[in-house]
Design a protein around this motif. Sequence first.
Motif, PDB file in Angstrom:
ATOM      1  N   LYS A   1      66.963  47.122  23.061  1.00 19.84           N
ATOM      2  CA  LYS A   1      67.300  46.391  21.602  1.00 19.84           C
ATOM      3  C   LYS A   1      68.585  46.768  21.307  1.00 19.84           C
ATOM      4  CE  LYS A   1      65.724  44.909  17.448  1.00 19.84           C
ATOM      5  NZ  LYS A   1      64.730  45.108  16.365  1.00 19.84           N
ATOM      6  N   THR A   2      68.991  47.997  21.787  1.00 14.88           N
ATOM      7  CA  THR A   2      70.380  48.623  21.395  1.00 14.88           C
ATOM      8  C   THR A   2      71.405  47.900  22.129  1.00 14.88           C
ATOM      9  OG1 THR A   2      69.980  50.513  22.943  1.00 14.88           O
ATOM     10  CG2 THR A   2      69.246  50.826  20.837  1.00 14.88           C
ATOM     11  N   VAL A   3      71.004  47.352  23.304  1.00 19.46           N
ATOM     12  CA  VAL A   3      72.156  46.912  24.195  1.00 19.46           C
ATOM     13  C   VAL A   3      71.819  45.538  24.331  1.00 19.46           C
ATOM     14  CG1 VAL A   3      72.856  49.006  25.283  1.00 19.46           C
ATOM     15  CG2 VAL A   3      70.877  47.404  26.213  1.00 19.46           C
ATOM     16  N   THR A   4      71.125  44.799  23.535  1.00 18.29           N
ATOM     17  CA  THR A   4      70.729  43.374  23.965  1.00 18.29           C
ATOM     18  C   THR A   4      70.986  42.532  22.476  1.00 18.29           C
ATOM     19  OG1 THR A   4      68.289  43.320  23.506  1.00 18.29           O
ATOM     20  CG2 THR A   4      69.047  43.540  25.927  1.00 18.29           C
ATOM     21  N   ALA A   5      71.076  41.298  22.482  1.00 19.15           N
ATOM     22  CA  ALA A   5      71.361  40.534  21.478  1.00 19.15           C
ATOM     23  C   ALA A   5      70.121  40.745  20.180  1.00 19.15           C
ATOM     24  CB  ALA A   5      71.506  39.087  21.676  1.00 19.15           C
ATOM     25  N   ASN A   6      68.918  40.636  20.859  1.00 15.98           N
ATOM     26  CA  ASN A   6      67.827  40.550  19.679  1.00 15.98           C
ATOM     27  C   ASN A   6      66.329  41.347  20.624  1.00 15.98           C
ATOM     28  OD1 ASN A   6      66.596  38.303  21.309  1.00 15.98           O
ATOM     29  ND2 ASN A   6      68.243  36.930  20.077  1.00 15.98           N
ATOM     30  N   ALA A   7      65.417  41.263  19.930  1.00 12.43           N
ATOM     31  CA  ALA A   7      64.268  41.903  20.238  1.00 12.43           C
ATOM     32  C   ALA A   7      63.574  40.626  21.083  1.00 12.43           C
ATOM     33  CB  ALA A   7      63.101  42.027  19.066  1.00 12.43           C
ATOM     34  N   GLN A   8      63.695  39.637  20.897  1.00 15.19           N
ATOM     35  CA  GLN A   8      63.078  38.752  21.982  1.00 15.19           C
ATOM     36  C   GLN A   8      63.651  38.912  23.424  1.00 15.19           C
ATOM     37  OE1 GLN A   8      63.259  34.544  20.765  1.00 15.19           O
ATOM     38  NE2 GLN A   8      62.898  33.867  22.866  1.00 15.19           N
ATOM     39  N   GLU A   9      65.028  39.059  23.510  1.00 10.45           N
ATOM     40  CA  GLU A   9      65.590  38.948  24.756  1.00 10.45           C
ATOM     41  C   GLU A   9      65.142  40.487  25.272  1.00 10.45           C
ATOM     42  OE1 GLU A   9      69.883  39.283  26.875  1.00 10.45           O
ATOM     43  OE2 GLU A   9      69.919  38.870  24.938  1.00 10.45           O
TER      44      GLU A   9
ATOM     45  N   SER B   1      71.658  55.573  31.590  1.00 10.98           N
ATOM     46  CA  SER B   1      72.224  56.466  30.496  1.00 10.98           C
ATOM     47  C   SER B   1      73.633  56.081  30.448  1.00 10.98           C
ATOM     48  CB  SER B   1      72.030  57.998  30.970  1.00 10.98           C
ATOM     49  OG  SER B   1      72.714  58.423  31.990  1.00 10.98           O
ATOM     50  N   TYR B   2      74.283  55.960  31.393  1.00  8.70           N
ATOM     51  CA  TYR B   2      75.699  55.161  31.511  1.00  8.70           C
ATOM     52  C   TYR B   2      75.932  53.990  30.446  1.00  8.70           C
ATOM     53  CZ  TYR B   2      80.525  53.763  32.692  1.00  8.70           C
ATOM     54  OH  TYR B   2      81.741  53.406  32.832  1.00  8.70           O
ATOM     55  N   ALA B   3      74.899  53.190  30.839  1.00 10.28           N
ATOM     56  CA  ALA B   3      74.985  52.079  29.965  1.00 10.28           C
ATOM     57  C   ALA B   3      74.832  52.292  28.624  1.00 10.28           C
ATOM     58  CB  ALA B   3      73.781  50.914  30.635  1.00 10.28           C
ATOM     59  N   LEU B   4      73.971  53.128  28.117  1.00 10.75           N
ATOM     60  CA  LEU B   4      73.489  53.646  26.859  1.00 10.75           C
ATOM     61  C   LEU B   4      74.726  54.108  26.309  1.00 10.75           C
ATOM     62  CD1 LEU B   4      69.826  54.711  27.152  1.00 10.75           C
ATOM     63  CD2 LEU B   4      70.815  52.244  26.276  1.00 10.75           C
ATOM     64  N   TYR B   5      75.390  55.169  26.845  1.00  4.88           N
ATOM     65  CA  TYR B   5      76.108  55.918  26.423  1.00  4.88           C
ATOM     66  C   TYR B   5      77.442  55.163  26.233  1.00  4.88           C
ATOM     67  CZ  TYR B   5      79.556  59.879  26.005  1.00  4.88           C
ATOM     68  OH  TYR B   5      80.568  60.848  25.489  1.00  4.88           O
ATOM     69  N   THR B   6      77.841  54.213  27.128  1.00  4.27           N
ATOM     70  CA  THR B   6      79.061  53.355  26.834  1.00  4.27           C
ATOM     71  C   THR B   6      78.728  52.057  25.881  1.00  4.27           C
ATOM     72  OG1 THR B   6      78.596  52.365  28.877  1.00  4.27           O
ATOM     73  CG2 THR B   6      80.257  54.077  29.056  1.00  4.27           C
ATOM     74  N   GLN B   7      77.560  52.193  25.439  1.00  4.81           N
ATOM     75  CA  GLN B   7      77.044  50.896  24.772  1.00  4.81           C
ATOM     76  C   GLN B   7      77.518  49.443  25.505  1.00  4.81           C
ATOM     77  OE1 GLN B   7      79.170  52.366  21.191  1.00  4.81           O
ATOM     78  NE2 GLN B   7      76.893  52.045  20.131  1.00  4.81           N
ATOM     79  N   ALA B   8      77.272  49.502  26.888  1.00  6.09           N
ATOM     80  CA  ALA B   8      77.530  48.327  27.651  1.00  6.09           C
ATOM     81  C   ALA B   8      76.559  47.264  27.310  1.00  6.09           C
ATOM     82  CB  ALA B   8      77.490  48.770  29.084  1.00  6.09           C
ATOM     83  N   THR B   9      76.870  46.035  27.007  1.00  5.68           N
ATOM     84  CA  THR B   9      76.147  44.823  26.730  1.00  5.68           C
ATOM     85  C   THR B   9      75.815  44.275  28.043  1.00  5.68           C
ATOM     86  OG1 THR B   9      77.960  43.398  26.315  1.00  5.68           O
ATOM     87  CG2 THR B   9      77.134  44.587  24.421  1.00  5.68           C
ATOM     88  N   GLY B  10      74.946  43.142  27.982  1.00  4.18           N
ATOM     89  CA  GLY B  10      74.497  42.610  29.196  1.00  4.18           C
ATOM     90  C   GLY B  10      73.501  43.060  29.744  1.00  4.18           C
TER      91      GLY B  10
ATOM     92  N   PHE C   1      75.546  60.376  21.570  1.00  4.47           N
ATOM     93  CA  PHE C   1      75.290  59.856  22.751  1.00  4.47           C
ATOM     94  C   PHE C   1      74.603  58.715  22.945  1.00  4.47           C
ATOM     95  CE2 PHE C   1      74.734  64.664  22.567  1.00  4.47           C
ATOM     96  CZ  PHE C   1      75.856  64.849  23.381  1.00  4.47           C
ATOM     97  N   HIS C   2      74.148  57.775  21.843  1.00  3.56           N
ATOM     98  CA  HIS C   2      73.905  56.415  21.746  1.00  3.56           C
ATOM     99  C   HIS C   2      72.613  56.201  22.330  1.00  3.56           C
ATOM    100  CE1 HIS C   2      77.720  56.356  19.917  1.00  3.56           C
ATOM    101  NE2 HIS C   2      78.342  56.418  20.866  1.00  3.56           N
TER     102      HIS C   2
END
Length: 496
Positions: free
Chosen positions: A306-314, A361-370, A440-441
Amino acid sequence: MLPSSYDATFGQKSGQKSEQHMSYQRKHNTGYILRICGIAALGGILFGYDTAVISGAIDALKTYFNLSPLETGWAVSNVVIGCVVGAFGAGPLSARYGRKKALMLAAVLFSISAIGAALAATFTWFVIYRIIGGLAVGIAATVSPMYMSEVSPKDMRGRALSMQQFAIVFGQIVIFYVNFKIASIASEAWLVEMGWRWMIGSEIIPCILFLILVFIIPESPRWSVMVGRDDQALAMLTKVSNATHAQKLLSEIKESLHQDQQKHRQKLNYGDMRVRFILFVGCMIAMLQQVTGVNVMMYYAPMVLKTVTANAQEALFQTIWIGVLQLVGSAIGALLMDRMGRIPLMRYGTLGAIAGLLITSYALYTQATGYFALFGMLFFMVFYALSWGVGAWVLVSEIFPNRMRAQGMSIAVGCMWLANFVVSQTFPMINDNPYLLSNFHGAFPMWVFAACCLFSYWFIGRYIPETKGVSLEKMESVVMAKRYRQPQSETQRTPL
């Protein structure tokens, strides 16, 4: 499990001609065996369904009951308390009342848990009903494979027992999809107020199906012999074989049970260094399976995504693919375990799991979307499933010599559930820590799990022997040779 003579009669005794073996094979009522094993495997589906349903409901529960990080962890991990009690109690329960009645009890407890937790007005009652569900999980996880092993002939046992693992993963996939469909037609406010109740309550459908179908399966023939119901055992054995073979098999089971009773009079000496070391290895395998991070992927995936997607549904939709890839990885592991050997597959799988955790962890740390974080989770899940997901259960079943297998497996599985509890309880506390989250997100827990996997990689090479092709009678010497770093003799292996 049924004695070796059970294997011999259904399959082939040592030294029998292959022609005679093929004659026995043709007499198997394969369809009937698979049907009753499939019904028993519904316990595995409910196992997966019950343990994974919380993944879609936890975010709404957190808001509805205004849970702290500690309480959020408790909302997920409390079920493990019931699992531990249920697992340890399943043995005496199924021994006294039979495998079939134990499965019936599990179905009833699953139903009570699903209805009660869905209607719970307070967090306390929600926890109570979830613990009841944990009791059902512990019983089903122990008795379902036990039943399948006792009604399956040797040449079908692997196929039958594999149904349990696939049933667990299938149950997880089903509830991931159900959670997504419920979320797809609802607003965030409705999910918080009612959506999580529908997610948890949906379990009542497979519960009722299990409760109805379990009435039509026969009792385990070995348990029937144990309690003096020889006629009932003979009728069941005749149905899966034929009258001549069934009568011979009945005599061999009775003789084997007599030998078992003689052996059980010899108590296991836990002061023996060999016993302690083998127990240490078995328990470590069970616990290391749980500290890889798989619980986070299964229980908390929507929270993480949910931290890297648009909403809970996705986030819930993406969670479905985690279950699908676990199923794929389990199938790959089942195919390769006897070909590659346990150790190579476990080590390669562990390295793949580390890579998946680092990508996540890299995706979360950099807050990468998608889909970058999802890709890391999927990468992790495939390699975890083909190694620790399948391999840990195989190794724990093999690593203990005959004289300590029952006690050793009980202790190891108990340790597995306790490790599950610790990870499930502490993850929200680490993940929601203000300092770690702001800096660290959400990546910090993934680094912790990657470090645990790295330790697991070392432990595999240092303490776990290759058990492929090793007879159970020679297992103790193989494990002890690994302790003293002695080369594993080829004479300790038997032809596959």
